[in-house]
Design an enzyme around this catalytic site. Structure first.
Site, PDB file in Angstrom:
ATOM      1  N   VAL A 196       0.851  -1.184   0.000  1.00  0.00           N
ATOM      2  CA  VAL A 196       0.000   0.000   0.000  1.00  0.00           C
ATOM      3  C   VAL A 196       0.890   1.239   0.000  1.00  0.00           C
ATOM      4  O   VAL A 196       1.722   1.423   0.892  1.00  0.00           O
ATOM      5  CB  VAL A 196      -0.922   0.012   1.236  1.00  0.00           C
ATOM      6  N   LYS A 197       0.713   2.079  -1.010  1.00  0.00           N
ATOM      7  CA  LYS A 197       1.523   3.290  -1.128  1.00  0.00           C
ATOM      8  C   LYS A 197       0.881   4.426  -0.328  1.00  0.00           C
ATOM      9  O   LYS A 197      -0.289   4.766  -0.553  1.00  0.00           O
ATOM     10  CB  LYS A 197       1.667   3.687  -2.599  1.00  0.00           C
ATOM     11  N   ILE A 198       1.669   4.992   0.570  1.00  0.00           N
ATOM     12  CA  ILE A 198       1.205   6.081   1.425  1.00  0.00           C
ATOM     13  C   ILE A 198       2.132   7.283   1.245  1.00  0.00           C
ATOM     14  O   ILE A 198       3.341   7.176   1.505  1.00  0.00           O
ATOM     15  CB  ILE A 198       1.214   5.673   2.918  1.00  0.00           C
TER      16      ILE A 198
END
Length: 218
Positions: free
Chosen positions: A86-88
């Protein structure tokens, strides 16, 4: 082991590259998804189907609040794969979300990293990857490759397990320099992946081999 990922949601391009080059995964972001004709959810679903069980898929959240980022992250995991990263983005709320998700065993890629300090904070928060934007850093009158070198040295000295996934390139020289200066992996658009594997000298050599052989054995 170094990894090469494709920064794209274009299905035909990803298929072609995977059939030729040692691609080990795909990264996307909202801007990339906006370029495709399919709805974002459909693009992500189709890309997910293209990837093997050991290949990485990095998908970015749109939410800006940490709690909402966390909720969106779990929706992505429900819809796609357990091995999703998951890219944050590394905003204040992003650091908080990275910390919450990493504590629960969710794989996180801290994205839109522009400074060494941001990379260090993201790693301390528990990010598996940090993604410095090499060319965009250069456009802000800084040095993207130097940033990678500093972070790589710091991570090695402090025995930090966070890996560098370098992104945002305008040419293959930047990709080469990123890898040589400590990036664990890179993600590049299809055009640059193809350019990495080609050279006019190689094409000329192949033509020369064929011509020499034909001339000798008419």
């Amino acid at each position: 082991m170094m990894k090469l990922l494709v920064d794209s949601a274009n299905l035909s391009q990803i298929k072609k590259l995977k059939n030729i080059f040692p691609v080990t995964g795909v990264t996307t972001n909202p801007s990339i998804l906006a370029k495709e004709s399919l709805l974002p959810q459909e693009s992500l679903k189709e890309v997910n189907h293209l990837l093997g069980p050991n290949e990485e898929f990095h998908v970015q959240v749109l939410s800006e609040n940490a709690i909402e980022m966390k909720e969106e992250a779990y929706r992505l995991l429900d819809n796609y794969r357990d091995s999703l990263y998951v890219k944050i983005p590394v905003s204040e709320q992003g650091y908080k979300a990275i910390g919450m998700l990493s504590k629960e065993g969710v794989r996180v890629t801290a994205t839109a990293v522009f400074t060494v300090q941001q990379g260090i904070l993201a790693s301390l928060a528990g990010a598996d990857y940090i993604a410095p934007y090499v060319n965009r850093i250069d456009n802000h009158n800084a040095d993207g490759i130097e940033l990678i070198s500093k972070l790589s040295s710091f991570f090695e000295k402090e025995q930090i397990e966070t890996k560098i996934l370098a992104a945002s390139f305008k040419n293959t020289k930047q990709i080469e320099d990123a890898l040589l200066h400590g990036a664990y992996s890179v993600t590049a658009p299809p055009s640059l992946v193809r350019e990495m594997g080609s050279h006019t000298g190689t094409s000329d050599a192949i033509k020369g081999f064929k011509n020499d052989y034909s001339q000798a054995f008419k």
